[in-house]
Design an enzyme around this catalytic site. Structure first.
Site, PDB file in Angstrom:
ATOM      1  N   ASP A  75       0.840  -1.196   0.000  1.00  0.00           N
ATOM      2  CA  ASP A  75       0.000   0.000   0.000  1.00  0.00           C
ATOM      3  C   ASP A  75       0.876   1.248   0.000  1.00  0.00           C
ATOM      4  O   ASP A  75       1.977   1.257   0.574  1.00  0.00           O
ATOM      5  CB  ASP A  75      -0.912   0.016   1.232  1.00  0.00           C
ATOM      6  CG  ASP A  75      -1.960  -1.087   1.172  1.00  0.00           C
ATOM      7  OD1 ASP A  75      -2.483  -1.337   0.072  1.00  0.00           O
ATOM      8  OD2 ASP A  75      -2.247  -1.694   2.224  1.00  0.00           O
TER       9      ASP A  75
ATOM     10  N   HIS B 273      -1.628  14.158 -22.430  1.00  0.00           N
ATOM     11  CA  HIS B 273      -1.232  13.316 -23.569  1.00  0.00           C
ATOM     12  C   HIS B 273      -1.633  13.924 -24.910  1.00  0.00           C
ATOM     13  O   HIS B 273      -1.068  13.581 -25.942  1.00  0.00           O
ATOM     14  CB  HIS B 273      -1.805  11.898 -23.421  1.00  0.00           C
ATOM     15  CG  HIS B 273      -3.291  11.815 -23.548  1.00  0.00           C
ATOM     16  ND1 HIS B 273      -4.135  11.987 -22.474  1.00  0.00           N
ATOM     17  CD2 HIS B 273      -4.085  11.570 -24.611  1.00  0.00           C
ATOM     18  CE1 HIS B 273      -5.389  11.851 -22.878  1.00  0.00           C
ATOM     19  NE2 HIS B 273      -5.384  11.597 -24.159  1.00  0.00           N
TER      20      HIS B 273
ATOM     21  N   LYS C 183       0.565  14.416 -29.115  1.00  0.00           N
ATOM     22  CA  LYS C 183       0.115  13.928 -30.415  1.00  0.00           C
ATOM     23  C   LYS C 183       0.813  14.706 -31.531  1.00  0.00           C
ATOM     24  O   LYS C 183       0.936  15.924 -31.491  1.00  0.00           O
ATOM     25  CB  LYS C 183      -1.406  14.041 -30.524  1.00  0.00           C
ATOM     26  CG  LYS C 183      -2.132  13.070 -29.602  1.00  0.00           C
ATOM     27  CD  LYS C 183      -3.618  13.132 -29.811  1.00  0.00           C
ATOM     28  CE  LYS C 183      -4.329  12.147 -28.880  1.00  0.00           C
ATOM     29  NZ  LYS C 183      -4.055  10.758 -29.224  1.00  0.00           N
TER      30      LYS C 183
ATOM     31  N   GLU D  89     -16.550  12.190 -28.145  1.00  0.00           N
ATOM     32  CA  GLU D  89     -16.361  10.746 -28.008  1.00  0.00           C
ATOM     33  C   GLU D  89     -17.680  10.044 -28.279  1.00  0.00           C
ATOM     34  O   GLU D  89     -18.745  10.543 -27.885  1.00  0.00           O
ATOM     35  CB  GLU D  89     -15.872  10.402 -26.602  1.00  0.00           C
ATOM     36  CG  GLU D  89     -14.504  10.966 -26.268  1.00  0.00           C
ATOM     37  CD  GLU D  89     -14.049  10.562 -24.869  1.00  0.00           C
ATOM     38  OE1 GLU D  89     -13.269   9.604 -24.749  1.00  0.00           O
ATOM     39  OE2 GLU D  89     -14.490  11.212 -23.909  1.00  0.00           O
TER      40      GLU D  89
ATOM     41  N   ASP E  27     -12.565  17.400 -16.933  1.00  0.00           N
ATOM     42  CA  ASP E  27     -11.822  16.281 -17.505  1.00  0.00           C
ATOM     43  C   ASP E  27     -11.106  16.663 -18.794  1.00  0.00           C
ATOM     44  O   ASP E  27     -10.009  16.170 -19.065  1.00  0.00           O
ATOM     45  CB  ASP E  27     -12.785  15.119 -17.777  1.00  0.00           C
ATOM     46  CG  ASP E  27     -12.077  13.842 -18.195  1.00  0.00           C
ATOM     47  OD1 ASP E  27     -11.025  13.532 -17.606  1.00  0.00           O
ATOM     48  OD2 ASP E  27     -12.577  13.146 -19.104  1.00  0.00           O
TER      49      ASP E  27
ATOM     50  N   HIS F 203      -6.935  19.735 -21.872  1.00  0.00           N
ATOM     51  CA  HIS F 203      -6.728  19.504 -23.306  1.00  0.00           C
ATOM     52  C   HIS F 203      -7.138  20.703 -24.161  1.00  0.00           C
ATOM     53  O   HIS F 203      -6.359  21.211 -24.968  1.00  0.00           O
ATOM     54  CB  HIS F 203      -7.535  18.292 -23.781  1.00  0.00           C
ATOM     55  CG  HIS F 203      -7.169  17.006 -23.125  1.00  0.00           C
ATOM     56  ND1 HIS F 203      -5.919  16.732 -22.633  1.00  0.00           N
ATOM     57  CD2 HIS F 203      -7.911  15.889 -22.882  1.00  0.00           C
ATOM     58  CE1 HIS F 203      -5.897  15.511 -22.121  1.00  0.00           C
ATOM     59  NE2 HIS F 203      -7.087  14.993 -22.254  1.00  0.00           N
TER      60      HIS F 203
END
Length: 512
Positions: free
Chosen positions: A110, A204, A208, A242, A261, A266
């Site tokens: 842990d 991320h 790209k 999405e 999110d 982004h």
């Protein structure tokens, strides 16, 4: 697109001093906390293998997984092999695997247990001695934000952050907090143990290739720069849609929502790259300065009810299948007010962009999956055609597709053959896959290599994170006071309030 590189612009996996040579990381160990999670198994571990397979990792490399599972080193190595074979982008080669597996270790326990970090310290010491990793260690926190402070405190108390004994770096996955106050607290926690240049915030999308090509498109081609401003651009749309629901991510997604999110990180980063001025070079500090200028000049209209929109998908048809609504997803409370669709208008108070609204939207259960940046141009001031000749003429647009079919398209009017002067909208398309024989590196490949090299251009800095939250916090506070999000059927392009938001300015959303 010009083939000559911009001064200062480099192939992401090659040495900037000699573009024929790959950038190879020096001796080091990479520690993944939360290595048993989906992100690690489907993205991070395969990306490490792909780097090794491309010859970009040194013989003196170690990979350490930390999780609650009680695996031996051999059992963990076999799991890594399975994940690599299932998800790696490059072919599986035994010789690459044999080199990588010599440095694979597993530490069980842990994160709040001191003995876990005793074992981690011993494992890293052993790698330093046996693999020659030289005390250079990167700690990747693929764990919930609530565990960041626990892990960082343990690393510090177990003397694993001493920069005098080789470099030490920490990697944090978004979200970077859930509002401005928590982002500042997260920075306080991490900066106790790591200096700013050793903190890497992973977004991320910035890894790209097509996002990077946005800068090449703008600054390597003289034809675009003269029209990249408010003299010619009417508005800009940045979309991340999405076609899936939340899947098994209820525990993460509920209470986070589409704005936190995706928009906060982004999409605001994509906006900054789209709107920034030309940097003096593509060195990290220069890029950061120009992005920060954009975010500092950005604002949300005062009337948040008119210029923001939020929705929540309900049951509907998608891809010929009946799909459940958000409130019917496993693990979602029946009274959840988390938005799965978020759209905002952002204005940028600079000479280049004054009067040009930027519309940012993120959503789940859309008709198709697409991420794109669309510059929508103004109509010609005078059209010497009859209405019947231009009835199919749309808006000129330059669209950068970031996923899934990476490329660039231009939309413009052209004469229909064998007619007097009938004008119709046409598209001229460039696709990376068709133009380049070499496949683009996966985003995590690029970003992990940059961490190991200590190269920070693609990573958001704390100032950018705080400016983004300053923009978004008032929107989230208003939504918290406004009741439930507007429902929209799965498989559609979102709630009516999103269409109304653009209609007030005389625009419509693009249908990708």
């Amino acid at each position: 697109m010009a083939e000559v590189p911009v001064p200062g612009w480099v192939n992401p996996l090659y040495d900037p001093d000699d573009l024929r040579l790959p950038r190879i990381a020096g001796p080091c160990a990479l520690v993944f906390f939360g290595v048993s999670g989906d992100l690690s198994r489907k993205k991070l571990l395969p990306a490490v293998y792909d780097l090794a397979n491309r010859g970009l990792l040194p013989p003196g490399f170690g990979l350490v997984g930390v999780a609650r599972r009680d695996y031996t080193d051999a059992q963990f190595a076999e799991l890594v092999r399975q994940d690599v074979q299932a998800h790696a982008r490059t072919p599986f080669r035994e010789e690459s695997w044999k080199q990588l597996v010599t440095g694979i270790r597993f530490v069980w326990g842990d994160f709040d247990d001191s003995s876990t970090f005793d074992r981690l310290h011993a494992a890293l010491d052993k790698l330093d001695n046996e693999q020659g990793t030289g005390g250079n260690h990167a700690f990747y926190l693929s764990v919930p934000p609530s565990m960041f402070e626990v892990v960082v405190d343990q690393l510090e108390s177990h003397e694993m952050v001493d920069q005098a004994k080789g470099w030490k770096r920490v990697v944090i996955e978004k979200p970077f907090g859930h509002d401005l106050a928590s982002a500042k607290e997260l920075y306080r926690v991490v900066s106790k143990a790591f200096p700013p240049e050793s903190v890497f915030r992973i977004d991320h999308y910035l890894g790209k290739e097509t996002v990077q090509n946005l800068l090449a498109l703008r600054f390597a081609n003289q034809m675009f720069e003269p029209v990249w401003n408010n003299n010619y651009v009417s508005h800009v749309q940045i979309t991340m849609a999405e076609d899936i629901g939340i899947g098994g991510r209820a525990g993460y997604y509920d209470g986070i929502g589409a704005a936190r999110d995706v928009i906060q990180n982004h999409l605001l980063q994509l906006m900054a790259l789209t709107a920034m001025e030309e940097p003096n070079s593509f060195e990290a500090r220069q890029l950061r300065i120009e992005k920060q200028k954009v975010l500092a000049a950005a604002s949300i209209p005062a009337d948040l009810d008119r210029y923001t929109a939020r929705g929540q998908y309900v049951a509907g048809w998608q891809g010929g299948m009946q799909v459940p609504g958000f409130l019917e997803e496993k693990g979602i409370p029946s009274d959840s007010r988390t938005e799965t669709y978020a759209a905002i208008r952002v204005d940028i108070g600079t000479r280049r962009w004054a009067g040009v609204p930027f519309y940012l939207r993120s959503a789940k259960r859309m008709p198709r999956r697409v991420t794109e940046i669309a510059l929508m141009f103004k109509r010609a001031p005078h059209l010497p055609f009859d209405n019947t000749e231009t009835r199919e003429l749309g808006t000129n647009a330059l669209v950068l597709r970031i996923q899934p079919d990476e490329g660039i398209s231009m939309h413009f009017g052209a004469k229909v053959p064998a007619t007097g002067m009938e004008i119709r909208q046409v598209t001229m398309d460039f696709a990376y896959a068709a133009s380049f024989t070499e496949s683009s590196p996966e985003a995590y490949e690029r970003l992990i290599l940059d961490v190991l090299l200590g190269d920070p251009p693609l990573f958001p800095q704390q100032e950018e994170v705080e400016l983004s939250w300053e923009l978004l916090d008032p929107v989230l506070e208003r939504w918290a006071e406004s009741g439930a999000p507007e429902p929209y059927p799965s498989g559609t392009w979102g709630p009516s309030s999103a269409a109304d938001m653009l209609a007030r300015d005389g625009f419509t959303w693009r249908r990708p």
